[in-house]
Design a protein around this motif. Sequence first.
Motif, PDB file in Angstrom:
ATOM      1  N   GLY A 194       1.363  -6.359  -7.070  1.00  0.00           N
ATOM      2  CA  GLY A 194       0.785  -5.982  -5.727  1.00  0.00           C
ATOM      3  C   GLY A 194       1.669  -6.762  -5.330  1.00  0.00           C
ATOM      4  N   LEU A 242       1.466  -0.647  -9.318  1.00  0.00           N
ATOM      5  CA  LEU A 242       0.428  -0.457  -9.956  1.00  0.00           C
ATOM      6  C   LEU A 242       0.126  -1.879 -11.276  1.00  0.00           C
ATOM      7  CD1 LEU A 242       0.243   3.165  -9.703  1.00  0.00           C
ATOM      8  CD2 LEU A 242      -1.340   1.326  -8.980  1.00  0.00           C
ATOM      9  N   GLU A 243       1.755  -1.731 -11.482  1.00  0.00           N
ATOM     10  CA  GLU A 243       1.878  -2.634 -12.922  1.00  0.00           C
ATOM     11  C   GLU A 243       2.065  -4.123 -12.552  1.00  0.00           C
ATOM     12  OE1 GLU A 243       4.530  -0.230 -15.332  1.00  0.00           O
ATOM     13  OE2 GLU A 243       3.536   1.029 -15.030  1.00  0.00           O
ATOM     14  N   TRP A 274       5.931  -1.594 -10.524  1.00  0.00           N
ATOM     15  CA  TRP A 274       5.061  -1.583  -8.947  1.00  0.00           C
ATOM     16  C   TRP A 274       4.823  -0.324  -7.493  1.00  0.00           C
ATOM     17  CZ3 TRP A 274       6.832  -1.634  -3.873  1.00  0.00           C
ATOM     18  CH2 TRP A 274       6.052  -2.652  -2.810  1.00  0.00           C
ATOM     19  N   THR A 297       2.497   4.276  -2.612  1.00  0.00           N
ATOM     20  CA  THR A 297       2.651   5.000  -3.913  1.00  0.00           C
ATOM     21  C   THR A 297       3.523   5.550  -4.343  1.00  0.00           C
ATOM     22  OG1 THR A 297       0.290   6.196  -3.671  1.00  0.00           O
ATOM     23  CG2 THR A 297       1.607   7.093  -4.876  1.00  0.00           C
ATOM     24  N   ASP A 351       0.894  -1.059  -0.156  1.00  0.00           N
ATOM     25  CA  ASP A 351      -0.013  -0.522  -0.531  1.00  0.00           C
ATOM     26  C   ASP A 351       1.175   1.843   0.206  1.00  0.00           C
ATOM     27  OD1 ASP A 351      -2.178   1.643   0.241  1.00  0.00           O
ATOM     28  OD2 ASP A 351      -2.602   1.354   2.096  1.00  0.00           O
TER      29      ASP A 351
END
Length: 279
Positions: A233, A213-214, A211, A173, A171
């Motif tokens: 993820g 997201l992809e 990483w 960004t 979790d």
Amino acid sequence: AAWPTIAAAVEDAEDGTKIEVAAGYHEVLQGPLILDRAILIEGPGDRDPLLIGEDSIIVAAGAARNRVILRRLRFRISGGAPAIVIVGGCTIEECEIESEGVGLEVAAHSGNAARILRTLVRGCEVGISLAGGASAAVIEGSHVQRCDCGIALTGLNVKEGWSDALSTFADVTMFENKTADLRIQGWSVREKATGVVREAPPGEQVSVTGWPLEQSSVVAPTDRGPVVLHVEGGRVNATLWDDEEADEEPRSHSDSDRGEATSFELDTPERRKHSPDDS
């Protein structure tokens, strides 16, 4: 009580002390700040207080969770040392961390009592170093940006097939990290059919971009032939790739419809030595 500096407050503190830092407060640390008692250091809502120095803040107050809580503070460490080293129970919450070296280092013997919540780590060589393995820390709602490497993980032990090995810190960004969002070394894969454990050669590391997201895949060498780590993820799919099958597709004993790999990258010592970025 009122203290002239945070360093003085920490030196005077007993277990259970709460240190409230006023808005606009700045302090230049004269050496390492060692937090070896159960304390809470908390800034105001605007996260304005700033601690500047060349040495690390070291958290070593025992293994229990929330032994030390750092909340709504900014740290700027310029000497190349990690900004914060966690070797015990610690929660970093709503902080901002900058360092010329590692932003946050979670040491191998910290257990699983480190939590990094809604925190920004930026401008570091490595944003967060998880030297204690994939379960060493919980990361939630945090951001790692403009670092050379976002998260460096040492110790990924998985079984062949799918696992949630990265779920405790997925979790996060990532934004504009230069060479990798996730870098892994010290991996091992247990074969499903035989129970044999394939281990990474010393010094090898693999890098994942995009990483978390992809979806990404990396070919990871082991002492019994390469494996493919498909990262999605918080999940990892370990697929065996035997030496005699090198010219064929890797074999998998797991879901075959989880999505295609988006990239393959092997970050070997030789590749790092001749990397275009170093020229």
